[in-house]
Design a protein around this motif. Structure first.
Motif, PDB file in Angstrom:
ATOM      1  N   THR A 157     112.819 -67.787 122.922  1.00  0.00           N
ATOM      2  CA  THR A 157     112.476 -68.612 124.079  1.00  0.00           C
ATOM      3  C   THR A 157     112.351 -67.761 125.339  1.00  0.00           C
ATOM      4  N   VAL A 158     113.323 -66.890 125.582  1.00  0.00           N
ATOM      5  CA  VAL A 158     113.291 -66.038 126.773  1.00  0.00           C
ATOM      6  C   VAL A 158     112.095 -65.096 126.730  1.00  0.00           C
ATOM      7  N   MET A 159     111.870 -64.471 125.574  1.00  0.00           N
ATOM      8  CA  MET A 159     110.809 -63.472 125.469  1.00  0.00           C
ATOM      9  C   MET A 159     109.413 -64.088 125.532  1.00  0.00           C
ATOM     10  N   THR A 160     109.259 -65.329 125.085  1.00  0.00           N
ATOM     11  CA  THR A 160     107.932 -65.944 125.116  1.00  0.00           C
ATOM     12  C   THR A 160     107.658 -66.690 126.413  1.00  0.00           C
ATOM     13  N   ARG A 161     108.697 -67.063 127.130  1.00  0.00           N
ATOM     14  CA  ARG A 161     108.486 -67.781 128.395  1.00  0.00           C
ATOM     15  C   ARG A 161     108.339 -66.847 129.584  1.00  0.00           C
ATOM     16  N   GLU A 162     108.963 -65.706 129.536  1.00  0.00           N
ATOM     17  CA  GLU A 162     108.829 -64.739 130.624  1.00  0.00           C
ATOM     18  C   GLU A 162     107.645 -63.844 130.301  1.00  0.00           C
ATOM     19  N   PRO A 163     106.676 -63.733 131.228  1.00  0.00           N
ATOM     20  CA  PRO A 163     105.515 -62.902 130.914  1.00  0.00           C
ATOM     21  C   PRO A 163     105.878 -61.436 130.653  1.00  0.00           C
ATOM     22  N   ARG A 164     106.786 -60.908 131.422  1.00  0.00           N
ATOM     23  CA  ARG A 164     107.223 -59.521 131.256  1.00  0.00           C
ATOM     24  C   ARG A 164     108.710 -59.426 131.559  1.00  0.00           C
ATOM     25  N   SER A 203     116.838 -56.754 129.916  1.00  0.00           N
ATOM     26  CA  SER A 203     117.293 -58.055 130.402  1.00  0.00           C
ATOM     27  C   SER A 203     117.769 -58.951 129.263  1.00  0.00           C
ATOM     28  N   VAL A 204     117.372 -58.640 128.045  1.00  0.00           N
ATOM     29  CA  VAL A 204     117.837 -59.395 126.885  1.00  0.00           C
ATOM     30  C   VAL A 204     118.507 -58.413 125.935  1.00  0.00           C
ATOM     31  N   VAL A 246     114.665 -59.047 112.837  1.00  0.00           N
ATOM     32  CA  VAL A 246     113.849 -60.261 112.974  1.00  0.00           C
ATOM     33  C   VAL A 246     113.090 -60.240 114.305  1.00  0.00           C
ATOM     34  N   CYS A 247     113.769 -59.823 115.371  1.00  0.00           N
ATOM     35  CA  CYS A 247     113.114 -59.727 116.682  1.00  0.00           C
ATOM     36  C   CYS A 247     111.966 -58.730 116.651  1.00  0.00           C
TER      37      CYS A 247
END
Length: 124
Positions: free
Chosen positions: A8-15, A20-21, A44-45
Motif C-alpha cells: 500500500t505504501v509503495m504503490t500509493r507514494e509516487p517516489r 522510508s519503508v 516477496v517485495c
C-alpha cells in the motif's frame, strides 16, 4: 499483513524516500528467526514490487511486554533491562540516526526513549 502495508505504501507514494519503508520483526525468538522472516518478506517485495526491503531490526518475544500492558505502564519503564526494552532502545537510536543523521543522533541523544531510560536510571 506486513506485505499488505508495504504494498500500500509503495504503490500509493509516487517516489517513497529511500529507507522510508523498513521491516522490524516483532516477537522474534532470536536474530536467526528475525533474519529468516525478513528474508521471506523481502523476497516477496522484491519479486512483486521490485523493492529491496531493508531490515531495521527486531524486538524479542518477551513475557514482560504483556505484563507491562496489563500494568498500563511502558515496558522500558517497568522492565528497562529486559531484552525487548533493549531492542526498542536500539531501534529508537537507529530511527533517530535515520531521521537526524548519524552525527545528529550521536550528539543529540534527546529521543523519547533515551530520556525515559535516563529517567529510570537504567535499573530494573
Amino acid at each position: 499483513d506486513a506485505y499488505g502495508v508495504i504494498k500500500t505504501v509503495m504503490t500509493r507514494e509516487p517516489r517513497p524516500r529511500p529507507r522510508s519503508v523498513q521491516l522490524v520483526v516483532n516477537q522474534s525468538s532470536g536474530m536467526k528467526e528475525a533474519v529468516e522472516v525478513h528474508g521471506r518478506i523481502a523476497a516477496v517485495c522484491d519479486r512483486f514490487l521490485g523493492f529491496g526491503l531493508p531490515f531495521a531490526g527486531s524486538i524479542a518475544s518477551d513475557g514482560r511486554v504483556s505484563q507491562s500492558v496489563r500494568m498500563r505502564r511502558p515496558l522500558i519503564v517497568v522492565h528497562p533491562k529486559s531484552e525487548a526494552s533493549r531492542d526498542v532502545r536500539s531501534l529508537s537510536v537507529y530511527i533517530e540516526a535515520i531521521v537526524c543523521g548519524s552525527e545528529g543522533a550521536a550528539q543529540s541523544r534527546r529521543g523519547l526513549l533515551e530520556r525515559l531510560w535516563n529517567l529510570v536510571g537504567g535499573a530494573e
